[in-house]
Scaffold this active site. Structure first.
Site, PDB file in Angstrom:
ATOM      1  N   GLY A 251       0.811  -1.214   0.000  1.00  0.00           N
ATOM      2  CA  GLY A 251       0.000   0.000   0.000  1.00  0.00           C
ATOM      3  C   GLY A 251       0.842   1.260   0.000  1.00  0.00           C
TER       4      GLY A 251
ATOM      5  N   GLN B 285      -7.802  -0.297   3.678  1.00  0.00           N
ATOM      6  CA  GLN B 285      -8.659  -0.875   4.720  1.00  0.00           C
ATOM      7  C   GLN B 285     -10.045  -1.225   4.191  1.00  0.00           C
ATOM      8  OE1 GLN B 285      -8.017  -1.927   7.759  1.00  0.00           O
ATOM      9  NE2 GLN B 285      -5.922  -1.172   7.880  1.00  0.00           N
TER      10      GLN B 285
ATOM     11  N   HIS C  56      -2.023  -7.917   2.268  1.00  0.00           N
ATOM     12  CA  HIS C  56      -1.952  -8.564   3.593  1.00  0.00           C
ATOM     13  C   HIS C  56      -3.052  -8.125   4.552  1.00  0.00           C
ATOM     14  CE1 HIS C  56       0.353  -4.926   4.717  1.00  0.00           C
ATOM     15  NE2 HIS C  56       0.022  -5.217   5.952  1.00  0.00           N
TER      16      HIS C  56
ATOM     17  N   THR D 175      12.043  -7.144 -11.140  1.00  0.00           N
ATOM     18  CA  THR D 175      11.403  -8.447 -11.288  1.00  0.00           C
ATOM     19  C   THR D 175      10.210  -8.577 -10.343  1.00  0.00           C
ATOM     20  OG1 THR D 175      13.518  -9.399 -11.895  1.00  0.00           O
ATOM     21  CG2 THR D 175      11.798 -10.942 -11.212  1.00  0.00           C
TER      22      THR D 175
ATOM     23  N   CYS E 143       1.485   1.154  12.779  1.00  0.00           N
ATOM     24  CA  CYS E 143       2.705   1.864  12.432  1.00  0.00           C
ATOM     25  C   CYS E 143       3.155   2.761  13.579  1.00  0.00           C
ATOM     26  CB  CYS E 143       2.471   2.725  11.198  1.00  0.00           C
ATOM     27  SG  CYS E 143       1.508   1.887   9.955  1.00  0.00           S
TER      28      CYS E 143
HETATM   29  C1  LIG Z   1      -1.779  -0.747   5.943  1.00  0.00           C
HETATM   30  C2  LIG Z   1      -2.129   0.518   5.265  1.00  0.00           C
HETATM   31  C3  LIG Z   1      -1.261   1.116   4.335  1.00  0.00           C
HETATM   32  C4  LIG Z   1       0.125   0.599   4.074  1.00  0.00           C
HETATM   33  O1  LIG Z   1       0.124  -0.598   3.359  1.00  0.00           O
HETATM   34  P1  LIG Z   1       1.479  -1.464   3.325  1.00  0.00           P
HETATM   35  O2  LIG Z   1       1.138  -2.590   2.411  1.00  0.00           O
HETATM   36  O3  LIG Z   1       1.735  -1.882   4.725  1.00  0.00           O
HETATM   37  O4  LIG Z   1       2.549  -0.591   2.785  1.00  0.00           O
HETATM   38  C5  LIG Z   1      -1.685   2.254   3.699  1.00  0.00           C
HETATM   39  N1  LIG Z   1      -2.890   2.788   3.947  1.00  0.00           N
HETATM   40  C6  LIG Z   1      -3.754   2.246   4.826  1.00  0.00           C
HETATM   41  C7  LIG Z   1      -5.086   2.891   5.053  1.00  0.00           C
HETATM   42  C8  LIG Z   1      -3.394   1.108   5.532  1.00  0.00           C
HETATM   43  O5  LIG Z   1      -4.234   0.599   6.424  1.00  0.00           O
END
Ligand SMILES: *Cc1c(COP(=O)(O)O)cnc(C)c1O
Length: 382
Positions: free
Chosen positions: A71, A179, A201, A237, A325
């Site tokens: 993300g 989300q 994930h 890649t 985070c």
């Molecule tokens: C988890 C999350 C991200 C970051 O995604 P990653 O795959 O961990 O880099 C960004 N935005 C929101 C709203 C998230 O919940």
């Protein structure tokens, strides 16, 4: 001790059906998708299948998706790549005060580079209004970025109204839907969304893979130099196994989303009814409507969230204090601050996020564990 995991907004367990799809690409099917031979074709086919699966889930074309490392990278590519391709010399940008750091810090960096940024404030429930976004518009506004649903409170933003506004004004609209993806049917083409971030994930896929949808014809510049992969927008890649897993997770999501919504709502409703409602020691952050079904965020009077989180973990209950985070950080959540939450609730927030593996029985146990821990840390008799 049988542990209870209620932190699915940080990471979901991987679905075994997803792992099954990934296994060949971690073992025997090790070709590089750019290679012309059989092994390369095998890997290339896996990436193409996944592309169709994720695209189908969003009602878009596979060719309009770019696979990324997650993300964060997709958010960065959308915002920085769009500006680099179209408005490299500056302009006015609109986002909200409650974005994920992947968006918020990107805009802060852009301010350093000379762009003007308006951080639209939110209402007490954590939602922005389309009116507030409209008020922030200027003649030189070139990009609006608003998250679909907040990772801390679960509050869902009025994306359709903002999309209509952006479309009417001809301003590009980016949405971080990481989300929301698992619980809200998203149709970028019908919602006036030009760029959309999703990741794997948080929908029972593997970590380290996500995607950016880019509306056909919109110009975005690559952030890294290298090979021609992903329409030259994401050199390097491909993470074939993870992409294949993401595709499978998206396919399962399409088939099961409705059931997941109902099951999750039942569990968070149980937390609300059994723990929060009518108890003055607890303060619900957000509301029980316009909220994702899987998240319930609340503050506990007189309790430090980091200390409570550790106490709960010792009892086998895994939850989060604000966003993952920020775990361990002493700073109050920027999301709760933006909501204007009373000082005494600011550093005492706990986020429970359920998933498809959780049961009502676990929720009942979790409520009991939280109740005990809260009484203990407040010095009340048990
Ligand atoms: C988890 C999350 C991200 C970051 O995604 P990653 O795959 O961990 O880099 C960004 N935005 C929101 C709203 C998230 O919940």
């Amino acid at each position: 001790m049988k542990r209870i995991y209620l932190d699915n907004a940080a990471a979901t367990p991987m679905d075994p059906r997803v792992l099954d799809v990934m296994m060949p690409y971690l073992t025997t099917a090790y070709g590089n998708p750019s290679s012309l031979h059989y092994f390369g074709q095998q890997a290339r086919a896996a990436v193409q299948t996944a592309r169709s699966q994720v695209a189908h889930c969003l009602g878009v074309k596979g060719e309009d998706l770019v696979f990324t490392s997650g993300g964060t990278e997709a958010d960065n590519l959308a915002i920085l790549g769009f500006l680099r391709a179209n408005f490299p010399d500056g302009g006015h940008l609109i986002t909200t005060a409650v974005e994920h750091h992947a968006v918020l810090r990107t805009f802060q960096a852009l301010e350093q580079k000379g762009y003007d940024v308006t951080y639209v404030p939110v209402e007490a429930d954590g939602r922005v209004t389309a009116e507030a976004v409209a008020q922030a518009l200027r003649d030189d506004t070139v990009l609006i970025s608003v998250m679909y649903a907040n990772n801390e409170t679960g509050m869902v933003q009025p994306v359709d109204a903002i999309g209509a506004l952006a479309r009417q004004k001809g301003i590009a609209f980016h949405v971080d839907a990481v989300q929301a993806f698992g619980y809200v049917p998203i149709r970028p083409l019908e919602q006036g969304i030009d760029m959309l971030t999703v990741c794997s994930h948080k929908i029972y896929g593997p970590k380290g893979v996500g995607a950016l949808y880019i509306r056909h014809g919109l110009q975005v510049a690559a952030e890294a130099y290298g090979g021609p992969q992903e329409h030259r927008l994401r050199a390097g890649t491909e993470n074939v196994a993870a992409i294949a897993g993401f595709g499978k997770a998206a396919e399962l999501l399409g088939a099961e989303r409705n059931d997941r919504v109902l099951a999750a709502r039942r569990l968070t409703d149980a937390v609300y009814e059994r723990l929060i409602k009518g108890d003055a020691r607890f303060h619900l952050n957000g509301r029980r409507n316009h909220v994702l079904p899987n998240i319930i965020d609340f503050s506990v009077d007189g309790v430090d969230s980091a200390i409570l989180l550790i106490a709960l973990d010792l009892q086998g209950l895994a939850v989060s204090a604000g966003s993952a985070c920020e775990a361990g950080a002493v700073e109050a959540s920027h999301v709760l601050q933006a909501m204007g939450i009373e000082e005494k609730w600011l550093r005492s927030s706990i986020r429970l996020s359920v998933g498809k593996e959780n049961t009502l029985d676990e929720i009942k146990r979790a409520v009991a564990i939280i109740g005990d821990a809260v009484r203990k840390s407040r010095g009340e008799s048990l």
